[in-house]
Design a protein around this motif. Structure first.
Motif, PDB file in Angstrom:
ATOM      1  N   SER A 115      83.151  38.818  27.449  1.00 54.43           N
ATOM      2  CA  SER A 115      81.843  38.339  27.339  1.00 54.43           C
ATOM      3  C   SER A 115      81.725  37.111  28.311  1.00 54.43           C
ATOM      4  O   SER A 115      82.740  36.129  28.285  1.00 54.43           O
ATOM      5  CB  SER A 115      81.215  38.291  26.006  1.00 54.43           C
ATOM      6  OG  SER A 115      80.584  36.983  25.909  1.00 54.43           O
ATOM      7  N   THR A 137      67.901  46.492  20.562  1.00 56.04           N
ATOM      8  CA  THR A 137      68.725  45.370  20.920  1.00 56.04           C
ATOM      9  C   THR A 137      69.458  45.448  22.165  1.00 56.04           C
ATOM     10  O   THR A 137      69.275  46.489  22.678  1.00 56.04           O
ATOM     11  CB  THR A 137      69.890  45.196  19.640  1.00 56.04           C
ATOM     12  OG1 THR A 137      70.703  44.061  19.998  1.00 56.04           O
ATOM     13  CG2 THR A 137      70.578  46.572  19.761  1.00 56.04           C
ATOM     14  N   THR A 144      77.139  40.808  15.453  1.00 51.43           N
ATOM     15  CA  THR A 144      78.324  40.263  14.925  1.00 51.43           C
ATOM     16  C   THR A 144      77.613  39.581  13.725  1.00 51.43           C
ATOM     17  O   THR A 144      78.504  39.831  12.632  1.00 51.43           O
ATOM     18  CB  THR A 144      79.244  39.581  15.736  1.00 51.43           C
ATOM     19  OG1 THR A 144      78.217  38.445  16.266  1.00 51.43           O
ATOM     20  CG2 THR A 144      80.014  40.198  16.780  1.00 51.43           C
ATOM     21  N   ASN A 145      76.542  39.128  13.499  1.00 50.24           N
ATOM     22  CA  ASN A 145      76.291  38.293  12.451  1.00 50.24           C
ATOM     23  C   ASN A 145      75.942  39.042  11.186  1.00 50.24           C
ATOM     24  O   ASN A 145      75.989  38.763  10.259  1.00 50.24           O
ATOM     25  CB  ASN A 145      75.202  37.222  12.667  1.00 50.24           C
ATOM     26  CG  ASN A 145      75.779  35.964  13.194  1.00 50.24           C
ATOM     27  OD1 ASN A 145      76.721  35.427  12.664  1.00 50.24           O
ATOM     28  ND2 ASN A 145      75.182  35.283  14.176  1.00 50.24           N
ATOM     29  N   TRP A 163      71.700  36.940  17.731  1.00 47.57           N
ATOM     30  CA  TRP A 163      73.144  37.286  17.933  1.00 47.57           C
ATOM     31  C   TRP A 163      73.397  38.128  16.583  1.00 47.57           C
ATOM     32  O   TRP A 163      74.248  37.951  15.649  1.00 47.57           O
ATOM     33  CB  TRP A 163      74.110  36.042  17.944  1.00 47.57           C
ATOM     34  CG  TRP A 163      73.814  35.531  19.148  1.00 47.57           C
ATOM     35  CD1 TRP A 163      73.484  33.988  19.392  1.00 47.57           C
ATOM     36  CD2 TRP A 163      74.375  35.782  20.527  1.00 47.57           C
ATOM     37  NE1 TRP A 163      73.486  33.866  20.711  1.00 47.57           N
ATOM     38  CE2 TRP A 163      73.823  35.099  21.406  1.00 47.57           C
ATOM     39  CE3 TRP A 163      74.719  37.092  20.852  1.00 47.57           C
ATOM     40  CZ2 TRP A 163      74.139  35.178  22.817  1.00 47.57           C
ATOM     41  CZ3 TRP A 163      74.971  37.499  22.352  1.00 47.57           C
ATOM     42  CH2 TRP A 163      74.592  36.392  23.412  1.00 47.57           C
ATOM     43  N   THR A 218      79.748  39.718  20.541  1.00 49.78           N
ATOM     44  CA  THR A 218      80.444  38.701  21.142  1.00 49.78           C
ATOM     45  C   THR A 218      80.494  37.529  19.935  1.00 49.78           C
ATOM     46  O   THR A 218      79.304  37.310  19.199  1.00 49.78           O
ATOM     47  CB  THR A 218      80.162  38.268  22.358  1.00 49.78           C
ATOM     48  OG1 THR A 218      80.772  37.008  23.022  1.00 49.78           O
ATOM     49  CG2 THR A 218      78.440  38.018  22.395  1.00 49.78           C
ATOM     50  N   HIS A 259      78.218  32.437  21.347  1.00 49.11           N
ATOM     51  CA  HIS A 259      76.797  32.184  21.165  1.00 49.11           C
ATOM     52  C   HIS A 259      76.136  30.787  21.681  1.00 49.11           C
ATOM     53  O   HIS A 259      75.921  30.137  21.067  1.00 49.11           O
ATOM     54  CB  HIS A 259      76.550  32.216  19.564  1.00 49.11           C
ATOM     55  CG  HIS A 259      77.267  33.563  18.975  1.00 49.11           C
ATOM     56  ND1 HIS A 259      76.832  33.604  17.566  1.00 49.11           N
ATOM     57  CD2 HIS A 259      77.502  34.724  19.328  1.00 49.11           C
ATOM     58  CE1 HIS A 259      77.454  35.015  17.402  1.00 49.11           C
ATOM     59  NE2 HIS A 259      77.610  35.546  18.226  1.00 49.11           N
ATOM     60  N   ASN A 319      83.154  35.707  13.559  1.00 44.41           N
ATOM     61  CA  ASN A 319      82.290  36.541  14.530  1.00 44.41           C
ATOM     62  C   ASN A 319      83.422  37.324  15.197  1.00 44.41           C
ATOM     63  O   ASN A 319      83.364  38.374  15.722  1.00 44.41           O
ATOM     64  CB  ASN A 319      81.415  35.886  15.383  1.00 44.41           C
ATOM     65  CG  ASN A 319      80.094  35.515  14.712  1.00 44.41           C
ATOM     66  OD1 ASN A 319      79.283  36.401  14.864  1.00 44.41           O
ATOM     67  ND2 ASN A 319      80.000  34.376  14.104  1.00 44.41           N
TER      68      ASN A 319
END
Ligand code: FAD
Length: 432
Positions: free
Chosen positions: A118, A64, A336-337, A333, A69, A72, A95
């Protein structure tokens, strides 16, 4: 192609499973999603076992770019029009809470955690981007629009989210896994209800979470129709300016950047796995153009599961399979997810309510344009007369000349030249 995160050898080695076990909760898969699910449930007092096919953090999480952040792409305006404001607000705040939770955990886990803004930008007319900034403000977060970018690359506008973050994903993962009961080199071959069958034993659980990136059990849940995989490429460059923010381009060249120490990570060249696209050659050309004095230190590729509607699938694996859950479809993403998923699954398994339960349930409507694209890809590919076939559902494999691998355009499994499994959902080597 090892990533910059994989240069440090990990100290902890977990045993492989050699006997039958019983536990309250079994987590299958030790990437960011699996480890965080196990961590949250064990911290909530549950007895948890995690089974990992190879080594924890060896999958997508190892490659990754590890930006944390809630920004998205254009998701919030899309989400409001598709699902309504309440869902968009719950996703945004889920998030944002995830970034805070990473920050809290990082106080005890040395993982090069840095708070940075971000920023997402476009080189095109920024009307849609301005609308995204407005939408996010309306949802309660102080996003702002700017025309200034710190890099000399084409841009006409950008949206800034303050107080987001970046970190070293594997240092974090290893720390987050401490104290968990983990079995490495322990591939789950099948599930019989909530009992997992492994090569050298069974794990009988009350509940199972399948966190294998692409849910690998096909007989339920229709994930082979709901997901496809998108491949993306990353260069780590030295002799470049240091960025004090993370950057991602919407539309256009689709580039993304973050610094790690002296290195600038530059990503892009995306395409559906199994198809031809920009790849590393494209990225290298742009790197030479924008950073003429730069030297390449690392280059790698990676892929992520894309859902039909831009939201992850987190919840019961299928309505017909009681006690089995999944977390997938992170749409690039997944940091955070993964935290959002871990908190949602912890709440579900403890019988608590969670504001994202309905929005992320995996059995929500599949009636989206992307479904037709996925079905079209599979139908067109399936009839190709070749002996090089995927061990997942038998689709025809395509040669990937840049990475010298055999890739499946339908679901994204990949194999080396000699047939060794590189990426799921396939679970076995191919006879090539
Ligand atoms: C180039 C690129 C850059 C990205 N950058 C970001 C970013 O900056 N920020 C962000 O939020 N997201 C980013 N993402 C997305 C994010 O990295 C992923 O969504 C996330 O790492 C996925 O984690 P996972 O735990 O679902 O999967 P994985 O890390 O792949 O973990 C799944 C694990 O399951 C194991 N497994 C598979 N089958 C079995 C089985 N049968 N039995 C036991 N174990 C099994 C695998 O070995 C693997 O270890 C990026 C994605 C790409 C492609």
């Amino acid at each position: 192609m090892a990533s910059v995160w994989q240069k440090e050898d990990r100290r902890i080695l977990y045993p492989s499973l050699k006997k039958d076990l019983e536990t309250e909760i079994l987590v299958v898969g030790g990437g960011m999603a699996g480890v965080l699910c196990a961590r949250k449930l064990q911290d909530a007092g549950k007895q948890v076992v995690l089974a990992e096919a190879e080594r924890i953090g060896c999958g997508i999480t190892a490659r990754t770019t590890a930006v944390l952040t809630a920004q998205h792409d254009y998701l919030y305006q899309d989400m409001i029009s598709r699902f309504g404001e309440e869902t968009a607000r719950a996703y945004l705040h889920g998030n944002l809470e995830a970034v805070k939770e990473f920050r809290e955990m990082a106080k005890k886990i040395p993982c090069d955690f840095e708070t940075v803004p971000s920023v997402q930008f476009t080189a095109e007319e920024p009307t849609r981007l301005k609308k995204e900034a407005q939408t996010v403000k309306q949802l309660g977060f102080p996003a702002s629009f700017t025309e200034q970018l710190p890099l000399d690359i084409p841009a006409r506008g950008a949206v800034v989210y303050p107080d987001m973050a970046q970190f070293h994903p594997l240092k974090f993962l290893v720390g987050a896994a401490e104290g968990l009961q983990i079995y490495e080199q322990s591939r789950v071959l099948d599930l019989d209800g909530t009992t997992a069958i492994l090569e050298k034993g069974k794990i009988k659980a009350e509940k199972v979470i399948v966190a294998t990136h692409f849910p690998f059990l096909d007989r339920r849940g229709l994930y082979f129709m709901k997901l496809y995989q998108n491949r993306s490429y990353v260069l780590a460059l030295e002799n470049v300016p240091r960025l004090d923010m993370t950057l991602a381009e919407l539309e256009g060249q689709g580039l993304y950047f973050r610094s790690y120490g002296e290195l600038l990570l530059m990503g892009g060249g995306d395409h559906r796995t199994g198809k031809q696209g920009g790849g590393l050659a494209y990225l290298r050309r742009l790197a030479r153009q924008y950073f003429p004095g730069a030297k390449e230190r690392y280059a790698w590729a990676n892929q992520d599961c894309m859902s039909l509607d831009g939201l992850p699938y987190v919840g019961q694996y299928s309505p017909a399979w009681s006690g089995v859950y999944t977390a997938t479809g992170f749409n690039a993403w997944g940091m955070t997810n993964s935290m959002v998923a871990a908190q949602l699954l912890r709440d579900l398994l403890l019988g608590k309510q969670n504001p994202l339960e309905q929005a992320l349930r995996p059995d929500r409507t599949m009636l989206r344009k992307q479904l037709l694209i996925n079905l079209g890809e599979t139908a067109a590919d399936f009839v190709i007369p070749t002996k090089k076939r995927c061990t997942h559902l038998g689709c025809a494999l395509k040669w990937n000349p840049q990475e010298h691998s055999w890739d499946c355009p339908c679901h994204g499994s990949r194999f080396s030249e000699s047939g060794k499994l590189l990426n799921d959902p396939a679970q076995k080597d191919a006879d090539l």
